[in-house]
Design a protein around this motif. Structure first.
Motif, PDB file in Angstrom:
ATOM      1  N   GLN A  69       0.747  -1.294  -0.030  1.00 16.94           N
ATOM      2  CA  GLN A  69      -0.082   0.030   0.058  1.00 16.94           C
ATOM      3  C   GLN A  69       0.939   1.219  -0.029  1.00 16.94           C
ATOM      4  O   GLN A  69       1.979   1.308   0.113  1.00 16.94           O
ATOM      5  CB  GLN A  69      -1.036   0.037   1.283  1.00 16.94           C
ATOM      6  N   ARG A  70       0.302   2.521   0.072  1.00 18.82           N
ATOM      7  CA  ARG A  70       1.154   3.713   0.136  1.00 18.82           C
ATOM      8  C   ARG A  70       0.642   4.238   1.232  1.00 18.82           C
ATOM      9  O   ARG A  70      -0.065   4.105   1.903  1.00 18.82           O
ATOM     10  CB  ARG A  70       0.313   4.587  -0.946  1.00 18.82           C
ATOM     11  N   ASN A  71       2.232   4.906   1.899  1.00 20.82           N
ATOM     12  CA  ASN A  71       2.082   5.726   3.273  1.00 20.82           C
ATOM     13  C   ASN A  71       1.512   7.003   2.910  1.00 20.82           C
ATOM     14  O   ASN A  71       1.211   7.642   1.776  1.00 20.82           O
ATOM     15  CB  ASN A  71       3.338   5.300   3.791  1.00 20.82           C
ATOM     16  N   LYS A  72       1.626   7.781   3.923  1.00 22.22           N
ATOM     17  CA  LYS A  72       1.175   9.097   3.589  1.00 22.22           C
ATOM     18  C   LYS A  72       2.016   9.960   2.919  1.00 22.22           C
ATOM     19  O   LYS A  72       1.612  11.325   2.324  1.00 22.22           O
ATOM     20  CB  LYS A  72       1.172  10.017   5.211  1.00 22.22           C
ATOM     21  N   ASP A  73       3.288   9.584   2.513  1.00 24.21           N
ATOM     22  CA  ASP A  73       3.922  10.385   1.583  1.00 24.21           C
ATOM     23  C   ASP A  73       3.775   9.844   0.276  1.00 24.21           C
ATOM     24  O   ASP A  73       4.445  10.320  -0.866  1.00 24.21           O
ATOM     25  CB  ASP A  73       5.554  10.268   1.864  1.00 24.21           C
ATOM     26  N   GLY A  74       2.902   9.005   0.060  1.00 23.80           N
ATOM     27  CA  GLY A  74       2.700   8.498  -1.353  1.00 23.80           C
ATOM     28  C   GLY A  74       3.593   7.487  -1.906  1.00 23.80           C
ATOM     29  O   GLY A  74       3.418   7.130  -3.034  1.00 23.80           O
ATOM     30  N   LEU A  75       4.567   6.803  -1.062  1.00 25.43           N
ATOM     31  CA  LEU A  75       5.398   5.952  -1.243  1.00 25.43           C
ATOM     32  C   LEU A  75       4.932   4.543  -1.015  1.00 25.43           C
ATOM     33  O   LEU A  75       4.059   4.374  -0.073  1.00 25.43           O
ATOM     34  CB  LEU A  75       6.836   6.021  -0.683  1.00 25.43           C
ATOM     35  N   TYR A  76       5.425   3.285  -1.731  1.00 27.22           N
ATOM     36  CA  TYR A  76       4.957   2.298  -1.596  1.00 27.22           C
ATOM     37  C   TYR A  76       5.764   1.513  -0.397  1.00 27.22           C
ATOM     38  O   TYR A  76       6.856   1.744  -0.104  1.00 27.22           O
ATOM     39  CB  TYR A  76       5.382   1.155  -2.662  1.00 27.22           C
ATOM     40  N   VAL A  77       4.751   0.897   0.471  1.00 29.76           N
ATOM     41  CA  VAL A  77       5.525   0.059   1.720  1.00 29.76           C
ATOM     42  C   VAL A  77       4.621  -1.282   1.679  1.00 29.76           C
ATOM     43  O   VAL A  77       3.553  -1.503   1.220  1.00 29.76           O
ATOM     44  CB  VAL A  77       5.013   0.778   2.986  1.00 29.76           C
ATOM     45  N   GLY A  78       5.394  -2.046   2.137  1.00 31.21           N
ATOM     46  CA  GLY A  78       5.071  -3.373   1.976  1.00 31.21           C
ATOM     47  C   GLY A  78       5.854  -4.492   2.643  1.00 31.21           C
ATOM     48  O   GLY A  78       6.641  -4.237   3.477  1.00 31.21           O
ATOM     49  N   GLY A  79       5.576  -5.693   2.726  1.00 33.17           N
ATOM     50  CA  GLY A  79       6.297  -6.967   3.566  1.00 33.17           C
ATOM     51  C   GLY A  79       5.171  -7.706   4.157  1.00 33.17           C
ATOM     52  O   GLY A  79       4.081  -7.597   3.975  1.00 33.17           O
ATOM     53  N   PRO A  80       5.762  -8.625   4.654  1.00 31.98           N
ATOM     54  CA  PRO A  80       4.985  -9.832   5.347  1.00 31.98           C
ATOM     55  C   PRO A  80       3.693  -9.243   5.992  1.00 31.98           C
ATOM     56  O   PRO A  80       2.510  -9.897   6.226  1.00 31.98           O
ATOM     57  CB  PRO A  80       5.710 -10.800   6.063  1.00 31.98           C
ATOM     58  N   MET A  81       4.261  -7.995   6.911  1.00 30.79           N
ATOM     59  CA  MET A  81       3.334  -7.481   7.823  1.00 30.79           C
ATOM     60  C   MET A  81       2.082  -6.931   7.052  1.00 30.79           C
ATOM     61  O   MET A  81       0.718  -7.140   7.745  1.00 30.79           O
ATOM     62  CB  MET A  81       3.783  -6.526   8.668  1.00 30.79           C
TER      63      MET A  81
END
Length: 455
Positions: free
Chosen positions: A140-152
């Motif tokens: 998903q995207r964080n508040k800065d509009g950057l992708y974040v992901g991983g097993p969590m």
């Protein structure tokens, strides 16, 4: 220490070994042996999305649409190129596990541990593919509009289980301070102390300062540094291994036979009870293989999710190559150097500490000797410190939002210094414990969402 050893012996007993190897084998078969596309994957890793060959770019767009990747939103901010994401993964995985970890695997599990470490790398590429595929799919995207992901995020968005996602994030945070921080710093201070007689305190401070200078700049600063430095120091280390294997050429065939025979022996290197040899070789070989390539732990998927590639298949293939370079190539060559030296100069390994077998082998390197290994170890450790800082940062962001990131970075920098001065054996036992705990929720997500992963 005794309690930690008992817990690790239970955790890394037959059930977890079978679970990990079973997962590797299952995804190798389910995905129709993705390792067969290794050279294509290496080729893809060298291109950014803009530079990708026309046939691959077209395929990427079709695959992204077919996968229903909700993160593929036109015109939004982008993070890393596929190669930068791969370099960040390699920065975190290439390190003391390939050098000191292999030494401890041979010392505790015998030469046969090298075989099981290598097999973990071969089969683990398929598991790494699945982890990174799901991470890109459910990012998903964080508040800065950057992708974040991983097993969590896979656990939260894919399995809709926030509690398990938080558990994995907590484990990642602990691993950042343990696996990513203390192990690397401790290995560097031990090496510099033995080679140059330098006190651990100034070395710990220097490591903390250098790491801080990079991680304060965020993911772009981390990615840029890793992209420039990781290939260079890897090539330098592999060249050193090649020179040593040329020196040990008369022992090479004997060493390979010894490794394979010991991998299936029912007596340990020291002549233990029946079954101890096979179990010890598997336990330490698989544990060190998992430590160094992290296939089954899932942390490499955190970097994969930061890629701007919209196609989960393309990024999964690119990220899969990290396991190949890390374990199939680096650990194998280090292991061959160590075992060849045990045949070439037995006196140099007799009575040596479990972490010093690699140093004994590299002491025969012409002209540079111990200094070469120390410099390589320091270079790998610094990149690992930087790569793992990003994994921990994303875990901190998942748990506490952007406000928690500055505090995390401060704690991480302090832990680098503390890790430089604590006992090494304690560090490795804690590392095995954290890795084992992290693998469980990640493997649960892989098995639960296995039908979403496409070959």
């Amino acid at each position: 220490m005794a309690l930690l050893e008992q817990i690790n012996n239970l955790l890394w007993g037959l059930p977890l070994i079978l679970l990990l190897m079973g997962t590797h084998i299952y995804f190798t078969c389910k995905l129709r042996f993705p390792q067969r596309n290794l050279f294509r994957a290496i080729r893809l890793s060298l291109f950014s999305a803009e530079e990708m060959p026309p046939n691959e770019a077209s395929l990427s767009s079709k695959n992204a649409a077919a996968a229903g990747n909700h993160s593929a939103v036109p015109g939004t901010a982008r993070n890393l190129s596929p190669f930068s994401a791969l370099s960040t993964t390699l920065a975190a995985t290439l390190g003391t596990g390939n050098i000191i970890g292999v030494s401890t695997a041979v010392a505790l599990g015998g030469p046969g541990a090298i075989f099981w470490c290598w097999i973990t790398g071969i089969l683990g590429m398929a598991t790494a593919y699945g982890e990174c595929y799901l991470s890109v799919l459910h990012r998903q995207r964080n508040k800065d509009g950057l992708y974040v992901g991983g097993p969590m995020y896979v656990l939260k968005n894919g399995l809709h289980n926030k509690k398990l996602g938080s558990l994995y994030a907590l484990c990642t945070l602990a691993a950042a301070f343990g696996v990513g921080c203390t192990t690397q710093a401790n290995s560097v201070t031990r090496a510099t102390s033995l080679s140059f007689g330098i006190s651990p305190h100034p070395v710990g401070v220097a490591l903390a300062v250098v790491t801080a200078a990079v991680i304060i700049g965020g993911i772009r600063s981390i990615g840029n540094l890793c992209e420039r430095t990781v290939p260079a120091i890897t090539f330098l280390y592999l060249t050193g291994c090649a020179v040593l294997l040329l020196l040990y050429r008369h022992q090479l065939v004997t060493a390979v036979v010894w490794i394979v025979k010991d991998a299936f022996s029912f007596t340990s290197l020291a002549g233990g009870v029946a079954g101890a040899g096979l179990q010890s070789a598997m336990r330490y070989g698989i544990a060190r293989g998992l430590f160094t390539n992290e296939a089954g732990i899932g942390t490499s998927a955190i970097a994969a999710a930061a890629s701007h590639t919209d196609d989960p298949k393309i990024q999964a293939y690119v990220s899969m190559t990290a396991v190949f370079w890390d374990t199939v190539v680096m650990c194998l060559l280090t292991g061959l150097v160590v075992v060849c030296n045990m045949l070439y100069d037995p006196a140099s390994t007799t009575g040596a500490a479990e972490t010093d077998l690699t140093a004994a082998a590299f002491s025969h390197l012409p002209y540079v000797g111990d200094a070469f290994l120390t410099i390589s170890l320091c270079a790998f450790a610094v990149t690992t410190l930087i790569g793992w800082s990003y994994f921990g940062e994303k875990a901190a962001e998942y748990l506490g939002g952007n406000r928690s990131v500055p505090l995390y970075k401060l704690c991480y920098i302090v832990m680098i210094y503390l890790g430089a001065i604590i006992p090494m054996h304690l560090v490795w036992e804690c590392t095995d414990l954290i890795n084992g705990i992290m693998a469980l929720p990640n493997l649960l997500a892989l098995w639960a969402l296995r039908r979403e992963i496409k070959s």
